[in-house]
Write a protein that holds these residues in place. Structure first.
Motif, PDB file in Angstrom:
ATOM      1  N   HIS A 245      -6.121 -13.010  -0.531  1.00  8.32           N
ATOM      2  CA  HIS A 245      -6.711 -12.213  -1.620  1.00  8.32           C
ATOM      3  C   HIS A 245      -6.232 -10.763  -1.582  1.00  8.32           C
ATOM      4  CE1 HIS A 245      -9.133 -11.727   1.929  1.00  8.32           C
ATOM      5  NE2 HIS A 245      -9.889 -10.808   1.373  1.00  8.32           N
ATOM      6  N   ALA A 248      -2.659 -10.785  -2.884  1.00  7.26           N
ATOM      7  CA  ALA A 248      -2.663 -10.953  -4.348  1.00  7.26           C
ATOM      8  C   ALA A 248      -3.086  -9.654  -5.039  1.00  7.26           C
ATOM      9  CB  ALA A 248      -3.611 -12.095  -4.733  1.00  7.26           C
ATOM     10  N   ALA A 249      -4.125  -8.999  -4.511  1.00 11.46           N
ATOM     11  CA  ALA A 249      -4.599  -7.748  -5.121  1.00 11.46           C
ATOM     12  C   ALA A 249      -3.531  -6.658  -5.024  1.00 11.46           C
ATOM     13  CB  ALA A 249      -5.891  -7.295  -4.441  1.00 11.46           C
ATOM     14  N   GLU A 252      -1.054  -7.366  -7.673  1.00 10.53           N
ATOM     15  CA  GLU A 252      -1.628  -7.004  -8.985  1.00 10.53           C
ATOM     16  C   GLU A 252      -1.542  -5.499  -9.234  1.00 10.53           C
ATOM     17  OE1 GLU A 252      -5.606  -8.541  -8.910  1.00 10.53           O
ATOM     18  OE2 GLU A 252      -4.859 -10.609  -8.855  1.00 10.53           O
ATOM     19  N   GLN A 264      -0.419 -11.317   7.276  1.00 11.37           N
ATOM     20  CA  GLN A 264      -0.731 -12.649   6.747  1.00 11.37           C
ATOM     21  C   GLN A 264       0.195 -13.697   7.352  1.00 11.37           C
ATOM     22  OE1 GLN A 264      -2.999 -14.145   5.374  1.00 11.37           O
ATOM     23  NE2 GLN A 264      -2.511 -15.380   3.580  1.00 11.37           N
TER      24      GLN A 264
END
Ligand code: NDP
Length: 291
Positions: A245, A248-249, A252, A264
């Motif tokens: 997450h 992904a953020a 974005e 990660q």
């Protein structure tokens, strides 16, 4: 035990750090002889009470303890190799930044030359020298450390790691590795909030106390790592720590994901190997065994 009244010290290298070290010795009352390759850098120290030597040999000749604070390993050899006869029987403290292998190589050189050798790493910037928050790491001759401790303590807090001359350097570089990865983490966070109009200063005000508080977790991680059992109950699991997450953020926000993606990746390798229910500290295994 050394006292400032009885010990003569020679400092080789008066760059930003060598100058600060020499200044602290003069202030503490040590008879300090200083030398620098290029002229002019001794002037301020001479005004404070140091003696300037015309050559490195002159600085060594009059000194019980010789401090080398030069640019790198090669420059230490360049300056000291021709002085091997003069150095014999003296104590040499080399606080030039080197690799562990270079420190060990120099310890062998010193042993063959009959020089009592202490290797050092400085965890401080020059303006911190002389204050307890300056941390100076040492390894090599135990006798040299004990004898020189009062002198070394004029620079900051001295820590001795044992007779392996490479260990101070290894700690130095390992601590710097931790620092740079933390700095990169801060930069990532600052880049992440920037598109929302948050300044780096506003982010820093939140990040500093947060990251400071999080260092409290080191001891718990260390206990698990040293115990060698990542299944100890009460830990945050790797599955729970999945950073998808955050990656992904970050994407974005239109920023790079290398920094968070690196962490990660370490987590994923352990999950993929079937350790998802084990503790977060297990990512050290991804580091210990490169992909
Ligand atoms: P500087 O660049 O300010 O000074 C380098 C010193 O090395 C100068 O005295 C320079 O002489 C001398 N030197 C370089 N090459 C040679 C050579 N071939 N022969 C003789 N002298 C040489 O560096 P610092 O003083 O900041 O750093 C010194 C050491 O301390 C480094 O190993 C550094 O990593 C370490 N250190 C520094 C920190 C810092 O914040 N500054 C922090 C922690 C460690 P000249 O004036 O003639 O060029």
């Amino acid at each position: 035990m050394t006292t400032s009244s009885s010990v003569r010290v020679g400092v080789l290298g008066l760059g930003a750090m060598g100058g600060a070290l020499a200044g602290a010795l003069v202030k503490a009352g040590y008879a300090t002889t200083v030398w620098n390759r290029s002229p002019g850098k001794a002037d301020a120290l001479v005004e404070q009470g140091a003696e300037a030597a015309a050559t490195a040999r002159d600085a060594v000749r009059g000194s019980h303890v010789v401090i080398a604070c030069l640019l790198d390993h090669a420059s230490v050899h360049e300056v000291l190799d021709p002085l091997v006869d003069e150095l014999a029987g003296r104590t040499l403290v080399n606080v030039t930044t080197t690799s562990p292998a270079q420190a060990r190589e120099f310890a062998t050189w010193a042993a063959e030359a009959g020089v009592d050798y202490l290797d050092g790493g400085i965890m401080a910037v020059p303006h911190m020298i002389g204050r307890p928050e300056a941390s100076l790491l040492y390894s090599g001759s135990a006798e040299a450390f004990e004898r020189c401790k009062p002198l070394l303590d004029t620079w900051g807090t001295s820590t001795y790691f044992g007779t392996d001359a490479g260990l101070a350097s290894l700690y130095d570089l390992a601590l710097l590795a931790g620092m740079y990865v933390m700095f990169a983490g801060f930069m990532h966070g600052a880049a992440m909030v920037a598109p929302a109009g948050v300044t780096a200063g506003e982010f820093a005000a939140m990040a500093a106390p947060w990251l400071t508080a999080m260092t409290g977790g080191f001891e718990e991680f260390a206990a698990v790592i040293d115990g060698g059992d990542y299944t100890v109950p009460g830990q945050q699991s790797l599955e729970f720590s999945d950073l998808g997450h955050i990656v992904a953020a970050s994407a974005e926000q239109g920023i790079g994901t290398e920094v968070i993606g690196m962490v990660q990746g370490l987590i994923r390798r352990q999950i993929d190997a079937g350790h998802g229910e084990e503790g977060f500290a297990r990512i050290i295994e991804s580091i210990r065994q490169p992909a």
